[in-house]
Scaffold this motif. Sequence first.
Motif, PDB file in Angstrom:
ATOM      1  N   ASP A  79       6.153 -20.005   1.643  1.00 48.23           N
ATOM      2  CA  ASP A  79       6.952 -19.256   0.677  1.00 48.23           C
ATOM      3  C   ASP A  79       7.173 -17.847   1.200  1.00 48.23           C
ATOM      4  N   ASN A  80       8.419 -17.508   1.489  1.00 48.35           N
ATOM      5  CA  ASN A  80       8.739 -16.184   2.026  1.00 48.35           C
ATOM      6  C   ASN A  80       9.272 -15.240   0.956  1.00 48.35           C
ATOM      7  N   THR A  81       9.088 -15.589  -0.309  1.00 51.07           N
ATOM      8  CA  THR A  81       9.663 -14.770  -1.373  1.00 51.07           C
ATOM      9  C   THR A  81       8.641 -13.852  -2.042  1.00 51.07           C
ATOM     10  N   GLU A  82       7.361 -14.107  -1.843  1.00 52.80           N
ATOM     11  CA  GLU A  82       6.355 -13.274  -2.506  1.00 52.80           C
ATOM     12  C   GLU A  82       6.034 -12.046  -1.665  1.00 52.80           C
ATOM     13  N   PRO A  83       5.671 -10.926  -2.310  1.00 45.73           N
ATOM     14  CA  PRO A  83       5.346  -9.706  -1.557  1.00 45.73           C
ATOM     15  C   PRO A  83       4.062  -9.874  -0.752  1.00 45.73           C
TER      16      PRO A  83
ATOM     17  N   ARG B 243      -2.136 -13.921  10.015  1.00 46.51           N
ATOM     18  CA  ARG B 243      -1.085 -14.735  10.653  1.00 46.51           C
ATOM     19  C   ARG B 243       0.214 -13.938  10.760  1.00 46.51           C
ATOM     20  N   LEU B 244       0.515 -13.181   9.712  1.00 47.60           N
ATOM     21  CA  LEU B 244       1.739 -12.377   9.734  1.00 47.60           C
ATOM     22  C   LEU B 244       1.653 -11.287  10.796  1.00 47.60           C
ATOM     23  N   SER B 245       0.487 -10.679  10.958  1.00 50.72           N
ATOM     24  CA  SER B 245       0.290  -9.676  12.012  1.00 50.72           C
ATOM     25  C   SER B 245       0.500 -10.285  13.393  1.00 50.72           C
TER      26      SER B 245
ATOM     27  N   LEU C  33      -0.692 -11.803  -0.384  1.00 45.71           N
ATOM     28  CA  LEU C  33      -1.227 -12.691   0.647  1.00 45.71           C
ATOM     29  C   LEU C  33      -2.735 -12.505   0.804  1.00 45.71           C
ATOM     30  N   SER C  34      -3.424 -13.597   1.119  1.00 46.50           N
ATOM     31  CA  SER C  34      -4.857 -13.516   1.420  1.00 46.50           C
ATOM     32  C   SER C  34      -5.056 -12.872   2.788  1.00 46.50           C
ATOM     33  N   GLY C  35      -6.309 -12.540   3.095  1.00 50.89           N
ATOM     34  CA  GLY C  35      -6.605 -11.923   4.392  1.00 50.89           C
ATOM     35  C   GLY C  35      -6.181 -12.787   5.561  1.00 50.89           C
TER      36      GLY C  35
ATOM     37  N   GLU D 161       3.788  -3.257   1.520  1.00 53.37           N
ATOM     38  CA  GLU D 161       3.132  -4.223   0.643  1.00 53.37           C
ATOM     39  C   GLU D 161       4.075  -4.905  -0.341  1.00 53.37           C
ATOM     40  N   GLU D 162       5.106  -4.209  -0.800  1.00 50.12           N
ATOM     41  CA  GLU D 162       5.978  -4.790  -1.819  1.00 50.12           C
ATOM     42  C   GLU D 162       7.088  -5.656  -1.235  1.00 50.12           C
TER      43      GLU D 162
END
Length: 616
Positions: free
Chosen positions: A119-123, A134-136, A127-129, A80-81
């Motif tokens: 933005d790829n800098t936030e943990p 999308r990341l999964s 992120l929203s559900g 998560e972090e």
Amino acid sequence: MTNLLTCQSLVKAYGARTLFQHIDLVINTGDRVGLIGPNGSGKSTLLRIICGLEEADGGQVLRQKHVRLSYLSQEDTFVEEETAAENLMFALKESESQLSETERFNRVHTLLSLAEFADNTEPVRLLSGGWRKRLSICRSLLAAPDILVMDEPTNHLDIEGILWLERLLSGGLVQGPAAFLVVSHDRRFLENCTNRTVELSAVYPDGLFQVNAPYSRFLEEREDFVALQLQEEERLSNKVRRETEWLRRGPKARATKARYRIDEAYKLQDELAQVKARNRASSTVQIDFEATGRKTRKLLEATGLTKAFGERMLFTDLDITLAPGSRIGLLGRNGCGKSTLMQIIAASANSTGPFADEGELRLADKVRIVSFDQRREQINPLLSLRRALAPDGDAVVYQGRSLHVVSWAKKFLFRVDQLETPVSQLSGGEQARILIAGLMRQPADILLLDEPTNDLDIPSLDVLEESLREFAGALILVTHDRFLLDRVCDQILGFDGKGGVTWYADYEQWLLHMRDLEKTTWPDQKVERTAEGKGEVVKKKTGRLSYLDQREYDQMEGRISAAESLQEELQRTMELPETVADPARLTESWQSLEEVGREIEILYARWDELEEKKKG
């Protein structure tokens, strides 16, 4: 067509309950398989068995040598972090240890670009559900699988996210897997993406029914099959009745007949019992929302509603009128304010927050508003199913009459032996049915349903749809189920994510408008608080590129670099001795190389176009 994977006579049971048995399934190159079935039929379990994550009680799964599988589960589990890119890099190192650091970097950032991550800098925890999903999906594609296995991939995606996934699976964004197997209850998604439909259900003699066609054709063939099976039950019933009468004539009559005739009579009885059991297995949830019967012309009237969170404007100057029979669908990207609007309307009935920042909301006298919250916080997970269904005793009052909790539970396909089960141990679909049961006990003037379709199986969705169409009160619906929107809602209220709201005839019109907005230079909007605390929209000056164009421009060099790295990798693959010796693999590599070449040309052309726009 190459065989990639074969399931032979798979069996799975939990205790005395058999999920499925004698399941045969073959997946070939080019197959786009949609797997459907009632809740509890074993769809997710079958996927896990195919991917080697769970053992079958019988049968086997045969996979061709070197065939890669990738599994997308319903749960989105990350560190998560860490950022999205860091999560993908870690997953790629585990699955593709032979790749260089540069190759891993290019592959990860190409996928993130395709998924439209800005933005790829936030943990990841922020992120929203929808963005977590999308990341999964990106993670499931990292290893370039031959077969992609997906369990409810559209859950938590908004409509634009689902359309993005459809383009991805069709090869419109990147070369996809050779085949995929997907469990989904999204009927429009199944129709658009699959070329073969498989239903897992006790209704069928072999435990499943397959049609090599999209979902709409499957429905037609299934209806024909079920009709024939009902006719078969009637034919067998008549035959068994005649044979039973003959058996009852006494020993003398039976002695005059051949022994095989007696055996056949008993076999017919067994066959009839099996057909009856299959035909009765197609039970569906009994959903029927109760309206108060109020004849008031206006149930709710809102004028000038405005709401912002901090500097982010959700909606401004929104007018809504609800009358009996109103059917409004809310559309917009995740986080645009749909659920907030529902909460404001629900809270207006008892004068509790949240409230709009501006505007007026008036209700008719004693209007009854009933809400379904997608977070499902109304259910105490420690309660037993019995107490969740019947909070005040062993009976519920429904449509003016008392029903015992056992009869009430059966309406929602719960078994008697489940009544003492804690809610926390029930599936997502079963928990959704508990909430719907609670709604049905409350007569309503206005129904507010926020994503009621999540985890419901297709038979339950069909019944939900019919119930909503027959509901006499007003309805506001938030859902990513486009089929349900088309069938139920006659108005669409679309949110543009910048504070604007507009009425549309259907979701297609909203989608076209959103695409037009992306092509237009839209100034960012900022909300400043005045001394009185009211929100005022202030427009910020922007350059010649729109926000979306600027974001695309900033990512373009990385996308081209990643595509060129992939091009070099494919060229090296084609030169390998094992590729040269395998005509099929050589052809596939050549086709991939050509596609990447075309993609690079398109990227350079788009880069030039953005450069020109930037110069003005």
